[in-house]
Design a protein around this motif. Sequence first.
Motif, short mmCIF file in Angstrom:
data_model
loop_
_atom_site.label_atom_id
_atom_site.label_comp_id
_atom_site.label_asym_id
_atom_site.label_seq_id
_atom_site.Cartn_x
_atom_site.Cartn_y
_atom_site.Cartn_z
N ALA A 128 0.45 -0.96 -0.21
CA ALA A 128 -0.34 0.04 0.25
C ALA A 128 0.74 1.81 0.04
CB ALA A 128 -1.09 -0.14 0.82
N PRO A 129 1.63 1.40 -0.75
CA PRO A 129 2.83 2.88 -1.15
C PRO A 129 1.87 3.78 -0.75
CG PRO A 129 2.30 2.11 -3.32
CD PRO A 129 1.85 0.75 -2.93
N GLY A 130 0.82 4.38 -1.23
CA GLY A 130 -0.06 5.74 -0.52
C GLY A 130 -0.56 5.63 0.33
N ALA A 131 -0.50 4.44 1.28
CA ALA A 131 -0.99 4.63 2.73
C ALA A 131 0.22 4.82 3.80
CB ALA A 131 -1.63 3.43 2.98
N THR A 132 0.05 5.59 4.44
CA THR A 132 0.82 6.23 6.04
C THR A 132 0.05 5.73 7.06
OG1 THR A 132 -0.56 7.85 5.99
CG2 THR A 132 0.90 8.74 4.31
N LEU A 133 1.35 5.55 7.68
CA LEU A 133 1.04 5.15 9.12
C LEU A 133 1.84 6.01 10.21
CD1 LEU A 133 0.94 2.59 10.53
CD2 LEU A 133 3.18 1.61 10.36
N ALA A 134 0.78 5.36 11.76
CA ALA A 134 1.80 6.24 12.47
C ALA A 134 1.54 5.54 14.02
CB ALA A 134 0.58 7.71 13.32
N SER A 135 3.22 5.04 14.26
CA SER A 135 2.84 4.96 15.95
C SER A 135 2.69 5.89 16.84
CB SER A 135 4.02 4.01 16.01
OG SER A 135 4.02 3.68 17.15
N VAL A 136 2.06 5.46 18.08
CA VAL A 136 1.70 6.18 19.22
C VAL A 136 1.59 6.21 20.48
CG1 VAL A 136 0.22 8.15 17.35
CG2 VAL A 136 -1.23 5.90 19.02
N GLY A 137 1.89 6.62 21.67
CA GLY A 137 2.35 6.05 22.65
C GLY A 137 0.98 5.63 22.69
N LEU A 138 0.15 4.70 24.36
CA LEU A 138 -0.95 4.03 24.08
C LEU A 138 -0.48 3.85 25.85
CD1 LEU A 138 -4.02 3.80 23.78
CD2 LEU A 138 -3.29 1.85 23.09
N PRO A 139 -0.99 4.12 26.86
CA PRO A 139 -0.86 3.90 28.16
C PRO A 139 -2.14 2.44 28.22
CG PRO A 139 -1.24 6.58 27.89
CD PRO A 139 -1.67 5.53 26.75
N ARG A 140 -1.57 1.81 28.61
CA ARG A 140 -2.15 0.32 28.72
C ARG A 140 -3.92 0.39 29.34
NH1 ARG A 140 3.02 -2.67 30.55
NH2 ARG A 140 3.92 -3.70 28.51
#
Length: 308
Positions: A128-140
């Motif tokens: 999916a070359p046009g898609a973007t991804l964000a990794s975010v911090g997430l308190p459990r």
Amino acid sequence: MNQIHTRSEQLDLNLLKVFEAVYRERNLSLAAQALYLTPSAVSHALARLRRQFDDPLFVRDGRRMSPTAACQRLAPPLLETLARLRELLQHRDRFEPGSSRQSFRIGMPEATETVLLPALMRALRAQAPGATLASVGLPRRDLGRELAAGQVDLAVDVALPVRDPVRHRPLFEDGFCVVARADHPLARRMSLKQYLQARHVAVSARATGQVIEDLALLHLGLQRDIALRCRSYHAACAVAAQSDALLTLPESLAARIAPDGALARLKLPFALPAAQLHLYWHANSEADPANAWLRGLVSEVCGRKLER
């Protein structure tokens, strides 16, 4: 008759989610937990439903909420309709990875980022070359709430005590090892006694509390000396490379941030269960084609054992 017709036209669909939760849980507190609402909010919603249907719907029996006869007649077709409505809304669009420009958000700890993101981004670029991804911090403690609110599409973390409507499945297991500076006196061989006598760096996002290796030692009636507690494995590796302190960390992480030559990698001298990484998503996203594709992509990447 006209009053009933008018009430049905004014029915708030959010109230039906409350009806569904109370009917399935038979307990106001458990229903509130499933909906991420307060028990008071669920009680107010139930009062509105009772006025809407002109029936008590549920009768309190101790802590249990028992459905009335009218509720029993209403529930099966209503729950089926809600399920079909969710499915209809979730399937309203087809997902084509190759042409998608969708933005995805995945909650994960910093250490998991280091292990997972390189391989995941390679797979994302390929499919999916046009898609973007964000990794975010997430308190459990917020995992279920953030998934329910759509703030994140998925989450990756250690095995956690979650319940429906949060869904999960195991991704992979990761054992532990010890790293020390290359010329450390223990760099070739280390006994449990030497491990306990050494000073250590502990890594945790929390300011206090035991980390996983210390919990394992406590079960053995043992304790180690923590010289430094920090939030980042990268920082901990830098400290270990320039001091006598030892660092215990997941093996897959050590392979990426503790390269051979700068730090020596040693076998852990006591039994520590492997960390189990799980994938989490919300039941409302179960049939969403984009979410299902992303779940498959993450599982596929982890199934390759995160090859470099």
